[in-house]
Write a protein that holds these residues in place. Structure first.
Motif: not given
Length: 140
Positions: A7-15, A55-63, A92-96, A127-133
């Motif tokens: 019901n919402r977009p996938i949320r990703v923090l980029v740092a 920031t990831a915790l405050q923003e409730d990110v998925d990745a 929460v996925l940690v990728t980079g 995009v595919k990797y994050i979406t699938d994960w």
């Protein structure tokens, strides 16, 4: 647009962590993720692992996506993993990506980091990797 059954977009923090001042790649990834329908929070330059995880915790990110070119990946990624475990963010996925030697990539993956992407990786693949994960590991 990414197909998302939630019901919402996938949320990703980029740092960008540390003193590395080059953020062109991070901004390209952030734009590609947004174009795919994800909500992206870009922290900007010179973040600490603590700042990123808070920031990831405050923003409730998925990745969390870390862009790193400085050579500090063997310090930064384990510290972020430890902080997200400490805060109960185990789902929460940690990728980079960035300049990370193959041997170090293998070691970081063994420690729990997700896929790591070298320069030149197709943004479609990221995009595919994050979406699938997220679809496989996150509960909404």
């Amino acid at each position: 647009m990414s197909t998302n059954p939630f019901n919402r977009p996938i949320r990703v923090l980029v740092a960008k962590v540390g003193l590395d001042g080059h953020d062109r790649g991070a901004r390209i990834i952030a734009t590609s993720l947004r174009d795919a329908g994800m909500e992206v929070i870009y922290t900007g330059l010179r973040q600490t692992p603590e700042m990123v995880v808070n920031t990831a915790l405050q923003e409730d990110v998925d990745a969390i996506g870390i862009s790193i070119l400085s050579g500090a990946h063997m310090t930064v990624f384990p510290k972020i993993l430890a902080l997200i475990k400490e805060k109960g963010m185990d789902d929460v996925l940690v990728t980079g990506g960035g300049i990370i030697p193959a041997n170090d990539m293998a070691e970081l993956k063994a420690q729990g980091v997700g896929e790591l992407f070298p320069p030149g990786t197709s943004t479609v693949d990221i995009v595919k990797y994050i979406t699938d994960w997220v679809h496989e590991h996150r509960n909404f």
